[in-house]
Design a protein around this motif. Structure first.
Motif, PDB file in Angstrom:
ATOM      1  N   MET A   1       8.557   9.593   0.751  1.00 25.98           N
ATOM      2  CA  MET A   1       7.385   9.042   1.419  1.00 25.98           C
ATOM      3  C   MET A   1       6.668  10.104   2.243  1.00 25.98           C
ATOM      4  O   MET A   1       7.303  10.999   2.792  1.00 25.98           O
TER       5      MET A   1
ATOM      6  N   ALA B   1       4.500   1.578   0.625  1.00 29.49           N
ATOM      7  CA  ALA B   1       3.272   2.276   1.012  1.00 29.49           C
ATOM      8  C   ALA B   1       2.364   1.359   1.827  1.00 29.49           C
ATOM      9  O   ALA B   1       2.145   0.195   1.481  1.00 29.49           O
TER      10      ALA B   1
ATOM     11  N   GLY C   1       5.859   2.438  -5.388  1.00 33.53           N
ATOM     12  CA  GLY C   1       5.481   2.550  -3.976  1.00 33.53           C
ATOM     13  C   GLY C   1       5.605   1.268  -3.188  1.00 33.53           C
ATOM     14  O   GLY C   1       4.647   0.831  -2.563  1.00 33.53           O
TER      15      GLY C   1
ATOM     16  N   SER D   1       2.117   7.205   1.662  1.00 34.12           N
ATOM     17  CA  SER D   1       2.365   7.106   0.225  1.00 34.12           C
ATOM     18  C   SER D   1       3.865   6.999   0.012  1.00 34.12           C
ATOM     19  O   SER D   1       4.657   7.456   0.832  1.00 34.12           O
ATOM     20  N   ASP D   2       4.248   6.369  -1.082  1.00 32.35           N
ATOM     21  CA  ASP D   2       5.658   6.152  -1.407  1.00 32.35           C
ATOM     22  C   ASP D   2       5.811   6.403  -2.899  1.00 32.35           C
ATOM     23  O   ASP D   2       5.265   5.674  -3.723  1.00 32.35           O
ATOM     24  N   SER D   3       6.532   7.464  -3.252  1.00 29.59           N
ATOM     25  CA  SER D   3       6.686   7.798  -4.668  1.00 29.59           C
ATOM     26  C   SER D   3       7.938   7.180  -5.291  1.00 29.59           C
ATOM     27  O   SER D   3       8.291   7.509  -6.409  1.00 29.59           O
TER      28      SER D   3
END
Length: 133
Positions: free
Chosen positions: A19, A65, A62, A47-49
């Motif tokens: 993140m 996110a 995500g 952001s959250d991958s």
């Protein structure tokens, strides 16, 4: 925490490393003698991958996110933030409790967690200032 599935699947440190985090606000936590013992930080994943797959095959990308969460920070070095600070890192993050609440005759429970870390590292341009309040 909006969604703890990725934390359960990948672990706390791995999930947070996926993140981009921002610090929104800080509030002192004082002990019984009125001394600052730490602070509560509101953190926003910009952001959250991370991702997970639901039982029906739907892929969720995500999941956390843009859903803020609180972290208890065991440090008296409280940042003086004037607005959002992007690019922070949580040092030694860990869950110290998990609990569920439900409504009478309800079908679902709400799962709550307490996330704690030792400190928050700010980007190179900003360093925490000693909390002497």
């Amino acid at each position: 925490m909006n969604n703890i599935i990725t934390f359960l699947n990948q672990g706390v440190k791995s999930t947070l490393n996926s993140m981009a985090l921002a610090l929104l606000s800080c509030h002192e936590i004082k002990d019984d003698n009125g001394q600052v013992a730490g602070y509560r930080a509101e953190v926003l994943p910009l952001s959250d991958s991370s991702r997970y797959v639901k039982r029906d095959g739907e892929i969720v990308d995500g999941p956390n996110a843009l859903h803020s969460f609180n972290v208890i920070v065991n440090s008296t070095d409280i940042p003086e933030n004037k607005g959002m600070i992007q690019g922070i890192k949580l040092i030694n993050p860990r869950f110290v409790s998990a609990f569920a609440t439900s409504q009478l005759n309800g079908t679902f429970a709400t799962i709550g967690t307490t996330l704690v870390c030792d400190n928050i590292v700010l980007p190179n341009t900003q360093q925490p200032k000693r909390g002497d309040r």
